[in-house]
Design an enzyme around this catalytic site. Structure first.
Site, PDB file in Angstrom:
ATOM      1  N   CYS A 105       8.070   4.819   1.482  1.00 38.09           N
ATOM      2  CA  CYS A 105       7.763   4.576   2.904  1.00 38.09           C
ATOM      3  C   CYS A 105       6.378   5.110   3.245  1.00 38.09           C
ATOM      4  CB  CYS A 105       8.751   5.273   3.837  1.00 38.09           C
ATOM      5  SG  CYS A 105      10.452   5.200   3.335  1.00 38.09           S
ATOM      6  N   ASP A 106       6.081   6.343   2.835  1.00 35.46           N
ATOM      7  CA  ASP A 106       4.887   7.021   3.339  1.00 35.46           C
ATOM      8  C   ASP A 106       3.751   7.144   2.329  1.00 35.46           C
ATOM      9  OD1 ASP A 106       6.182   7.387   5.758  1.00 35.46           O
ATOM     10  OD2 ASP A 106       7.109   9.253   5.109  1.00 35.46           O
TER      11      ASP A 106
ATOM     12  N   CYS B 252      10.304  10.360   1.722  1.00 36.86           N
ATOM     13  CA  CYS B 252      10.380   8.992   1.199  1.00 36.86           C
ATOM     14  C   CYS B 252       9.011   8.540   0.705  1.00 36.86           C
ATOM     15  CB  CYS B 252      10.895   8.053   2.289  1.00 36.86           C
ATOM     16  SG  CYS B 252      10.864   6.330   1.764  1.00 36.86           S
TER      17      CYS B 252
END
Ligand code: NAP
Length: 333
Positions: free
Chosen positions: A150-151, A147
């Site tokens: 997200c990261d 992701c």
């Protein structure tokens, strides 16, 4: 058998499930959505939902841009609010089994709670596919990610690797190229599978180096990822079959998806339902989204033949709810 309080149970709250919820509730069905995590599903991971019709920047009456197109998160929240506003209910939980007796489906949650309804829509979507290379499991969350939104922000100005050649890999490489000038996109073939417009944007991006004909063999590191072992597999002018190791801070893997259809795969040994699946375990339906089990419908990424786009998932959710309403009318008449 006593009549259940719910007419329609929808399993999954991505764009397909949330749209089905809206249409089910608008059709006056008592509609209940079961979601494992947050409403939105994979759409939550989309940075800018630039290819959803109408989702363009907002302008004031003088044509000045006052807000950009919605993100996947904003879009999902709107869909959720809209479904609730029309009267759909939501419960959080993980479905462990789905069974049918007579005209009634019974859904069992991990908590042990059971819910029943005469019609069910499976909108469980698809999960990311793993590469199954050494190091992938070991370094998950320690430099292996699925992701980018997200990261990615944890790896500003770092050396970021992206694996895959589809829309997701190209989209996410574009996103990551705003965080660092060192994105390396590795694809096993000599051309992208992604839509042309996306692929061309990636090829023009100065912050993305594309390596075709390259496969990843291993992910290495200590506490976290430090390098990748790669193999040049094709005749792309770089040589054939050469294996080399190169430094890495993080690797994002976008190798496609696998359908979340286990609930209807009939292999749970608990008398679970068995709907018709294709060779890749996607649920087969007719044009009305009806599966081989009467009263059971499927919509979105879990459905065979679905063009995996948010707009398509939403449309299929609407069709599935419409068909479920017709089915309920039929069994009640
Ligand atoms: P996808 O289209 O199936 O592409 C998966 C990519 O991963 C392919 O390039 C494939 O290579 C590669 N791959 C698969 N297994 C691999 C392995 N073991 N090792 C190395 N590479 C491997 O999947 P996706 O990109 O996740 O997209 C899924 C669906 O969502 C698609 O229908 C896509 O259109 C949709 N989507 C749309 C958007 C958008 O519209 N902006 C964004 C994201 C996703 P090969 O090409 O060689 O098979």
């Amino acid at each position: 058998m006593p009549k259940s309080e719910t007419d329609l149970i929808i399993i999954g709250a991505g764009p397909a499930g949330l749209t089905a919820a809206q249409y089910g509730a608008r059709a006056n069905l008592k509609t209940l959505v079961i979601e494992q995590f947050a409403p939105g599903g994979q759409a939550l991971l989309i940075d800018v939902l630039e290819n959803y019709p109408g989702n363009v920047d907002q302008r004031d009456f003088e044509g000045r841009v006052i807000a950009g197109p919605k993100t996947g998160f904003e879009f999902s929240q709107d869909l959720h609010r809209q479904a609730q506003a029309f009267g759909a209910s939501f419960v959080s939980g993980s479905v462990t089994s789905l069974q049918k007796a007579g005209n009634e489906f019974t859904v069992t949650l991990a908590s042990g709670e059971t819910l029943s309804a005469p019609a069910v829509i499976i909108a469980t979507g698809a999960a990311h596919r793993c590469l199954n290379v050494p190091g992938e499991k070991e370094f998950a969350g320690k430099g292996v990610s699925y992701c980018a939104t997200c990261d990615g922000p944890f790896f500003r100005n770092k050396k970021i690797w992206v694996i895959g050649g589809g829309d997701a890999a190209c989209d996410e490489a574009q996103y990551l190229s705003r965080l660092t000038s060192k994105v390396i996109l590795v694809h096993r073939r000599d051309r992208f599978r992604a839509q042309k417009a996306l692929a061309e944007r990636v090829m023009r991006n100065q912050n993305i180096e594309v390596r075709f004909n390259t496969t990843i063999r291993e992910i290495r590191g200590g506490q976290k990822v430090t390098s990748l072992v790669l193999e040049r597999t094709g005749n792309d002018g770089r040589g054939n079959g050469e294996v080399y190791e190169e430094a890495a801070d993080v690797v994002f893997i976008f190798a496609g998806t696998v359908p979340q259809s286990a609930l209807v795969a009939g292999n749970g040994g608990d008398g679970g339902l068995s709907a018709g699946l294709d060779e890749n375990a996607y649920i087969i339906t007719g044009q009305n989204m009806a599966s081989s089990v009467p009263g059971l419908f499927a919509a979105g990424d879990v459905r065979a033949g679905s063009f995996r786009q948010v707009v398509v998932a939403a449309a299929e959710g609407a069709v599935a709810a419409h068909s479920a309403a017709a089915y309920i009318d039929e069994i009640n008449s």
